[in-house]
Scaffold this motif. Structure first.
Motif, PDB file in Angstrom:
ATOM      1  N   GLU A  74     -52.183  -8.824  30.893  1.00 41.28           N
ATOM      2  CA  GLU A  74     -51.616  -8.504  30.325  1.00 41.28           C
ATOM      3  C   GLU A  74     -50.988  -8.795  28.802  1.00 41.28           C
ATOM      4  O   GLU A  74     -51.112  -8.446  28.656  1.00 41.28           O
ATOM      5  CB  GLU A  74     -49.582  -9.398  30.869  1.00 41.28           C
ATOM      6  N   THR A  75     -51.671 -10.224  28.763  1.00 41.05           N
ATOM      7  CA  THR A  75     -51.869 -10.100  27.299  1.00 41.05           C
ATOM      8  C   THR A  75     -53.416  -9.476  26.358  1.00 41.05           C
ATOM      9  O   THR A  75     -52.512  -9.231  24.804  1.00 41.05           O
ATOM     10  CB  THR A  75     -52.313 -11.902  27.524  1.00 41.05           C
ATOM     11  N   LYS A  78     -52.835  -5.270  27.453  1.00 40.30           N
ATOM     12  CA  LYS A  78     -50.885  -4.944  27.619  1.00 40.30           C
ATOM     13  C   LYS A  78     -50.186  -4.109  28.871  1.00 40.30           C
ATOM     14  O   LYS A  78     -50.015  -3.747  28.652  1.00 40.30           O
ATOM     15  CB  LYS A  78     -51.010  -4.460  26.422  1.00 40.30           C
ATOM     16  N   TRP A 133     -53.531 -14.888  17.032  1.00 42.63           N
ATOM     17  CA  TRP A 133     -53.035 -13.480  17.909  1.00 42.63           C
ATOM     18  C   TRP A 133     -52.140 -14.970  19.391  1.00 42.63           C
ATOM     19  O   TRP A 133     -51.189 -14.564  19.827  1.00 42.63           O
ATOM     20  CB  TRP A 133     -54.786 -13.443  18.287  1.00 42.63           C
ATOM     21  N   GLN A 136     -48.629 -14.869  18.534  1.00 43.49           N
ATOM     22  CA  GLN A 136     -47.974 -12.944  18.476  1.00 43.49           C
ATOM     23  C   GLN A 136     -46.908 -13.436  19.753  1.00 43.49           C
ATOM     24  O   GLN A 136     -46.796 -13.772  20.561  1.00 43.49           O
ATOM     25  CB  GLN A 136     -48.803 -11.804  18.793  1.00 43.49           C
ATOM     26  N   GLU A 137     -45.805 -12.621  19.064  1.00 50.53           N
ATOM     27  CA  GLU A 137     -44.681 -12.769  19.866  1.00 50.53           C
ATOM     28  C   GLU A 137     -44.453 -11.575  20.524  1.00 50.53           C
ATOM     29  O   GLU A 137     -44.358 -10.231  19.970  1.00 50.53           O
ATOM     30  CB  GLU A 137     -43.632 -13.431  19.124  1.00 50.53           C
ATOM     31  N   GLU A 138     -43.704 -11.576  22.284  1.00 46.48           N
ATOM     32  CA  GLU A 138     -42.985 -10.299  23.006  1.00 46.48           C
ATOM     33  C   GLU A 138     -41.864 -10.430  23.828  1.00 46.48           C
ATOM     34  O   GLU A 138     -42.246 -11.617  23.983  1.00 46.48           O
ATOM     35  CB  GLU A 138     -44.843  -9.745  22.950  1.00 46.48           C
ATOM     36  N   GLU A 139     -41.677  -9.480  24.200  1.00 43.53           N
ATOM     37  CA  GLU A 139     -40.793  -9.498  24.981  1.00 43.53           C
ATOM     38  C   GLU A 139     -41.276  -9.994  26.377  1.00 43.53           C
ATOM     39  O   GLU A 139     -42.893  -9.550  27.090  1.00 43.53           O
ATOM     40  CB  GLU A 139     -39.968  -8.254  25.577  1.00 43.53           C
ATOM     41  N   LYS A 143     -36.073 -10.856  29.349  1.00 36.61           N
ATOM     42  CA  LYS A 143     -35.929 -10.096  28.939  1.00 36.61           C
ATOM     43  C   LYS A 143     -36.020 -11.230  27.459  1.00 36.61           C
ATOM     44  O   LYS A 143     -34.981 -11.456  26.055  1.00 36.61           O
ATOM     45  CB  LYS A 143     -35.308  -9.691  28.147  1.00 36.61           C
ATOM     46  N   GLN A 145     -38.158 -13.792  24.232  1.00 36.54           N
ATOM     47  CA  GLN A 145     -39.553 -13.425  23.206  1.00 36.54           C
ATOM     48  C   GLN A 145     -40.553 -14.783  23.523  1.00 36.54           C
ATOM     49  O   GLN A 145     -39.714 -15.897  24.117  1.00 36.54           O
ATOM     50  CB  GLN A 145     -39.267 -14.006  22.237  1.00 36.54           C
ATOM     51  N   ASN A 147     -44.623 -16.234  22.767  1.00 37.06           N
ATOM     52  CA  ASN A 147     -45.621 -16.122  22.134  1.00 37.06           C
ATOM     53  C   ASN A 147     -47.562 -15.884  23.136  1.00 37.06           C
ATOM     54  O   ASN A 147     -46.677 -16.810  24.324  1.00 37.06           O
ATOM     55  CB  ASN A 147     -46.130 -16.588  20.789  1.00 37.06           C
ATOM     56  N   HIS A 148     -48.183 -16.002  22.970  1.00 36.87           N
ATOM     57  CA  HIS A 148     -49.768 -15.657  23.736  1.00 36.87           C
ATOM     58  C   HIS A 148     -49.964 -17.290  24.434  1.00 36.87           C
ATOM     59  O   HIS A 148     -49.937 -17.571  25.233  1.00 36.87           O
ATOM     60  CB  HIS A 148     -50.556 -14.668  23.651  1.00 36.87           C
TER      61      HIS A 148
END
Length: 175
Positions: A74-75, A78, A133, A136-139, A143, A145, A147-148
């Motif tokens: 996943e990280t 992706k 890294w 770094q944020e993502e959904e 849903k 936010q 981060n790794h």
């Protein structure tokens, strides 16, 4: 990749940035305790079920490896686990009936080797990223936010949580 000389140090690890080093140091300690807790268990103890709905120690060890692998995918890649990977890891990720049916009959070396193989891959992957890294944020779940850093904290936190279950099961099976 656990350096037994530094197991109680949250410190720099050569080849990794400072925050990555600290995260890996914590993950190493968590893994060290898991391995120490389970190192002499028999197949019977690894397969023991408290009741018809519980997970075995072996299944929980497999789950720790599966979660770590899933977060690698996943990280770093992706993506979600594909169909082929789910055939390998699905029972360990899902646990429950599927885990009880498929994860049994293995000696402790099987689980330790799997955990070590996945952890070694984690260390190799973390050589490719830096502290930025981690932030770094993502959904992520529901849903929101994340981060790794949080995601990999969760890998460690999940193992510690299941180690509590392992401790309980071990006390019941060993008396």
């Amino acid at each position: 990749m656990i350096n037994m000389n530094n197991i109680y140090l949250i410190t720099d690890i050569p080849g990794y940035t400072p925050q990555v080093s600290r995260l890996l140091s914590m993950m190493n300690y968590a893994r060290y305790v898991t391995l120490e807790m389970t190192k002499n268990l028999t197949v019977q103890q690894l397969d023991f079920l408290l009741d018809a709905k519980s997970n075995s120690i072996g299944a929980l060890l497999s789950h720790c490896a599966a979660v770590e692998y899933a977060y690698q995918v996943e990280t770093f890649e992706k993506r979600d686990l594909n169909e082929e990977e789910m055939l390998i890891w699905g029972a360990a990720i899902n646990l429950g009936d599927e885990g009880r049916e498929k994860i049994k009959g293995n000696a402790i070396d099987y689980y330790v080797n799997t955990l070590n193989e996945i952890r070694n891959r984690t260390f190799e992957l973390f050589k490719t990223v830096d502290d930025e890294w981690l932030y770094q944020e993502e959904e992520f779940w529901y849903k929101k936010q994340a981060n790794h850093y949080f995601m990999w904290f969760h890998v460690m936190e999940d193992e510690i949580n299941h180690r509590g279950q392992i401790s309980l099961i071990k006390k019941r099976t060993l008396g």
